[in-house]
Write an enzyme that holds these catalytic residues in place. Structure first.
Site, PDB file in Angstrom:
ATOM      1  N   LYS A 282     -16.549 -13.189 -10.444  1.00  0.00           N
ATOM      2  CA  LYS A 282     -15.950 -11.844 -10.498  1.00  0.00           C
ATOM      3  C   LYS A 282     -17.057 -10.790 -10.631  1.00  0.00           C
ATOM      4  O   LYS A 282     -17.021  -9.743  -9.995  1.00  0.00           O
ATOM      5  CB  LYS A 282     -15.008 -11.764 -11.708  1.00  0.00           C
TER       6      LYS A 282
ATOM      7  N   ASN B  65       1.777   3.021  -2.582  1.00  0.00           N
ATOM      8  CA  ASN B  65       1.167   3.943  -3.555  1.00  0.00           C
ATOM      9  C   ASN B  65      -0.153   4.495  -3.028  1.00  0.00           C
ATOM     10  O   ASN B  65      -0.456   5.676  -3.194  1.00  0.00           O
ATOM     11  CB  ASN B  65       0.970   3.250  -4.906  1.00  0.00           C
TER      12      ASN B  65
ATOM     13  N   HIS C 236       2.313   0.597 -12.913  1.00  0.00           N
ATOM     14  CA  HIS C 236       3.054  -0.653 -13.088  1.00  0.00           C
ATOM     15  C   HIS C 236       4.555  -0.342 -13.045  1.00  0.00           C
ATOM     16  O   HIS C 236       5.000   0.646 -13.639  1.00  0.00           O
ATOM     17  CB  HIS C 236       2.676  -1.270 -14.444  1.00  0.00           C
TER      18      HIS C 236
ATOM     19  N   GLY D 236       0.768  -1.245   0.000  1.00  0.00           N
ATOM     20  CA  GLY D 236       0.000   0.000   0.000  1.00  0.00           C
ATOM     21  C   GLY D 236       0.796   1.291   0.000  1.00  0.00           C
ATOM     22  O   GLY D 236       0.281   2.344   0.381  1.00  0.00           O
TER      23      GLY D 236
END
Ligand code: GRF
Length: 192
Positions: free
Chosen positions: A68, A17, A112, A15
């Protein structure tokens, strides 16, 4: 003055970011309010950060849902209830599906730790090192239904010729924290 935009951050792990975004919002560095952390692991450090910063969280266990579609519908409800306008993935270890993508089209972004489109996937830094790369970096991009796909928004890079993966990872994380804040600002001000 730009009105504060409501952001949800999705994380699965450490966490850092999430913390960088939340702190930037709280300090006024970005005209945003992080109103929700979505996390799929209750033991994640990101959940502790949310508590520390007074940010509400929705912690879910994917296998407790049938699909999902089902858990993403639950996430959408949580986001809608708080007026979320933008979603920032920050180490969220799941591919986003149709339910979220349709509800938040062009409003879900990711970070990323590589210069995309090179080195997609969960081991980007190690993969780049193994390949002999010398220019490393991070990328923010719009999210689509593919792994680390979607149009690139911003990139930050460094030249690194050492062999200390921990040092390199820390350097890349520093780039990430600044880059994510910059990208959110851009997006809010529509400069992209
Ligand atoms: C970051 O390197 C991010 O680019 C990737 O996952 C990592 C998450 O780190 N998607 P943290 O949990 O924000 O510290």
């Amino acid at each position: 003055m730009v009105a504060k935009r409501k952001i949800a951050v999705f994380a699965s792990g450490y966490g850092s970011n999430f913390e960088a975004i939340a702190r930037a919002a709280q300090s006024g560095e970005i005209p945003a309010e992080v109103v929700l952390l979505v996390c799929d692991k209750k033991s994640a450090r990101a959940c502790d950060i949310a508590n520390e910063l007074g940010i509400e969280s929705f912690i879910f266990t994917a296998k407790e849902y049938n699909s999902k579609q089902e858990y993403e519908s639950a996430i959408v409800e949580q986001c809608k209830a708080r007026g979320v306008e933008m979603i920032c993935l920050a180490g969220y270890m799941r591919i986003v599906g149709k339910v979220l993508l349709e509800r938040y089209a062009e409003r879900i972004i990711n970070i990323h730790p590589s210069l995309l489109p090179s080195f997609k996937g969960a081991h980007a830094i190690q993969d780049a090192v193994d390949y002999g790369v010398k220019i490393f970096g991070a990328t923010t991009h719009f999210v689509d239904e593919t792994l680390d796909g979607g149009r690139i928004i911003d990139q930050g890079a460094i030249v690194y010729e050492g062999n200390d993966i921990e040092e390199l990872t820390n350097l890349i994380h520093k780039i990430e924290h600044n880059l994510y804040v910059k990208t959110i600002n851009k997006l809010i001000n529509k400069k992209f």
